[in-house]
Motif scaffolding. Sequence first.
Motif, PDB file in Angstrom:
ATOM      1  N   VAL A  88     -31.960  -3.572 -45.255  1.00 54.65           N
ATOM      2  CA  VAL A  88     -32.026  -2.251 -45.889  1.00 54.65           C
ATOM      3  C   VAL A  88     -30.617  -1.892 -46.370  1.00 54.65           C
ATOM      4  CG1 VAL A  88     -32.504   0.223 -45.468  1.00 54.65           C
ATOM      5  CG2 VAL A  88     -33.884  -1.544 -44.321  1.00 54.65           C
ATOM      6  N   CYS A  89     -30.509  -1.151 -47.486  1.00 51.69           N
ATOM      7  CA  CYS A  89     -29.202  -0.679 -47.953  1.00 51.69           C
ATOM      8  C   CYS A  89     -28.585   0.252 -46.900  1.00 51.69           C
ATOM      9  CB  CYS A  89     -29.364   0.076 -49.278  1.00 51.69           C
ATOM     10  SG  CYS A  89     -27.891   1.044 -49.675  1.00 51.69           S
ATOM     11  N   PRO A  90     -27.349  -0.038 -46.461  1.00 49.76           N
ATOM     12  CA  PRO A  90     -26.737   0.755 -45.379  1.00 49.76           C
ATOM     13  C   PRO A  90     -26.353   2.186 -45.749  1.00 49.76           C
ATOM     14  CG  PRO A  90     -25.654  -1.386 -45.610  1.00 49.76           C
ATOM     15  CD  PRO A  90     -26.530  -1.209 -46.809  1.00 49.76           C
ATOM     16  N   THR A  91     -26.459   2.556 -47.044  1.00 49.88           N
ATOM     17  CA  THR A  91     -26.143   3.961 -47.361  1.00 49.88           C
ATOM     18  C   THR A  91     -27.411   4.788 -47.564  1.00 49.88           C
ATOM     19  OG1 THR A  91     -26.023   3.719 -49.785  1.00 49.88           O
ATOM     20  CG2 THR A  91     -23.996   3.257 -48.530  1.00 49.88           C
ATOM     21  N   ASN A  92     -28.573   4.191 -47.334  1.00 51.17           N
ATOM     22  CA  ASN A  92     -29.819   4.965 -47.488  1.00 51.17           C
ATOM     23  C   ASN A  92     -29.844   6.091 -46.452  1.00 51.17           C
ATOM     24  OD1 ASN A  92     -32.655   5.681 -46.743  1.00 51.17           O
ATOM     25  ND2 ASN A  92     -33.100   4.344 -48.470  1.00 51.17           N
ATOM     26  N   PHE A 126     -23.366  -7.280 -51.905  1.00 48.43           N
ATOM     27  CA  PHE A 126     -24.235  -6.119 -51.654  1.00 48.43           C
ATOM     28  C   PHE A 126     -23.404  -4.909 -51.244  1.00 48.43           C
ATOM     29  CE2 PHE A 126     -26.743  -9.878 -50.954  1.00 48.43           C
ATOM     30  CZ  PHE A 126     -27.968  -9.571 -51.526  1.00 48.43           C
ATOM     31  N   CYS A 127     -23.816  -3.694 -51.567  1.00 46.94           N
ATOM     32  CA  CYS A 127     -25.039  -3.342 -52.250  1.00 46.94           C
ATOM     33  C   CYS A 127     -24.647  -2.642 -53.550  1.00 46.94           C
ATOM     34  CB  CYS A 127     -25.861  -2.435 -51.346  1.00 46.94           C
ATOM     35  SG  CYS A 127     -27.363  -1.766 -52.096  1.00 46.94           S
ATOM     36  N   VAL A 128     -25.332  -3.013 -54.642  1.00 45.93           N
ATOM     37  CA  VAL A 128     -25.014  -2.389 -55.930  1.00 45.93           C
ATOM     38  C   VAL A 128     -26.180  -1.522 -56.421  1.00 45.93           C
ATOM     39  CG1 VAL A 128     -23.303  -4.114 -56.608  1.00 45.93           C
ATOM     40  CG2 VAL A 128     -25.716  -4.481 -57.211  1.00 45.93           C
ATOM     41  N   CYS A 129     -26.906  -0.894 -55.486  1.00 43.54           N
ATOM     42  CA  CYS A 129     -27.915   0.077 -55.897  1.00 43.54           C
ATOM     43  C   CYS A 129     -27.161   1.263 -56.519  1.00 43.54           C
ATOM     44  CB  CYS A 129     -28.786   0.509 -54.718  1.00 43.54           C
ATOM     45  SG  CYS A 129     -27.992   1.638 -53.558  1.00 43.54           S
ATOM     46  N   PRO A 130     -27.817   2.081 -57.349  1.00 43.16           N
ATOM     47  CA  PRO A 130     -27.104   3.177 -58.020  1.00 43.16           C
ATOM     48  C   PRO A 130     -26.371   4.105 -57.043  1.00 43.16           C
ATOM     49  CG  PRO A 130     -29.296   2.905 -58.960  1.00 43.16           C
ATOM     50  CD  PRO A 130     -29.226   1.976 -57.786  1.00 43.16           C
ATOM     51  N   ARG A 131     -26.958   4.351 -55.870  1.00 39.96           N
ATOM     52  CA  ARG A 131     -26.312   5.244 -54.898  1.00 39.96           C
ATOM     53  C   ARG A 131     -24.998   4.626 -54.380  1.00 39.96           C
ATOM     54  NH1 ARG A 131     -30.320   5.593 -51.509  1.00 39.96           N
ATOM     55  NH2 ARG A 131     -29.668   3.592 -50.670  1.00 39.96           N
ATOM     56  N   CYS A 132     -25.042   3.328 -54.026  1.00 39.34           N
ATOM     57  CA  CYS A 132     -23.835   2.667 -53.513  1.00 39.34           C
ATOM     58  C   CYS A 132     -22.734   2.637 -54.575  1.00 39.34           C
ATOM     59  CB  CYS A 132     -24.146   1.248 -53.046  1.00 39.34           C
ATOM     60  SG  CYS A 132     -24.931   1.194 -51.422  1.00 39.34           S
ATOM     61  N   VAL A 133     -23.092   2.292 -55.804  1.00 35.53           N
ATOM     62  CA  VAL A 133     -22.088   2.216 -56.871  1.00 35.53           C
ATOM     63  C   VAL A 133     -21.444   3.587 -57.080  1.00 35.53           C
ATOM     64  CG1 VAL A 133     -21.753   1.810 -59.357  1.00 35.53           C
ATOM     65  CG2 VAL A 133     -23.155   0.220 -58.003  1.00 35.53           C
TER      66      VAL A 133
END
Length: 303
Positions: A88-92, A126-133
């Motif tokens: 899972v993305c750690p900033t979720n 990882f992670c380059v989801c919009p929230r992480c970026v």
Amino acid sequence: MLRARDLAIVKVGLVTYTPEKVAGFDLQVYYVKSADGQAHPAVAGMQNDVTCFCDAKAIRDDPSIVAISKNGPALRKNRRFNLPFDFVCPTNPEYRKKVLNYIEDLGREKIQGLTLNLYHFPEEEFCVCPRCVELWRQSGLNWTQWRAQVVTKFVADAKKVAKGEFAVEMFPDPVLAKERFGIDFEKIADLVDYFHVPLSSRDYLTNYWVDLLARDFVKILKKPVVLELSAEMVTEEKAEALLKTVAYVSRHDLKAVLLLVHDSENAREICRYAVKNAEFRDWLRKNEFVEMSQIVDDWAKSY
Ligand SMILES: [Zn+2]
């Protein structure tokens, strides 16, 4: 003359998927939440080990929470990586909160303590989801610093709600842990009581790498170290190789050596095998494995 080391005998402990204590082991770690997503109730008197961001069930229920890279998601089936679990993305924020609430709930029982496992990024990409970026851009830090800050902050937040002895596991990479996973050993050392280093293998017939990594981690980690070895040995040859490896690593300055088993009976088998093996016990005495001899003598009282 006694060295400081001679005053503390290394302990032998257990890592198990069964919520049951076993005679002859000091530190007993129970996988209360595992990478498949199963989360069990706390077990009193044991060190409760929580798998944080690897949760196959949560990702099945909501695939959008998986950690993302330019080469695809952090899933075992993505062969661009060699990942042992789905991450899972750690900033979720919702998932993170869920794990922290669970850790807080575990503390309502009289647990020995809490160990965090897989509380970090899957790999460097990882992670380059919009929230992480977006969070990375806002931080003004470089990629490695930002990811380490995310992981250290999670460990600090978990410590605030955890009860008892507080520890972390890790991928056993003494050199690249910060770049790859965001694990900053220096910073995390300030937060934990000890580090738990798993060195899993199907057998220890070749064991120089265990000795090598034990030395490296004892040298670089600024808190006590416990070392975990896999202990589900199906042949006598493998059981003997494991026990001799435990004997060698017991000469390092470790807090404990932990044996990973699926259930309590596997642990009892190892003890019985060591106790009844006169040749092995002679080998320990002849080669002055004082600590390991004492451990097996202790086991002989119960097995
Ligand atoms: Zn992300």
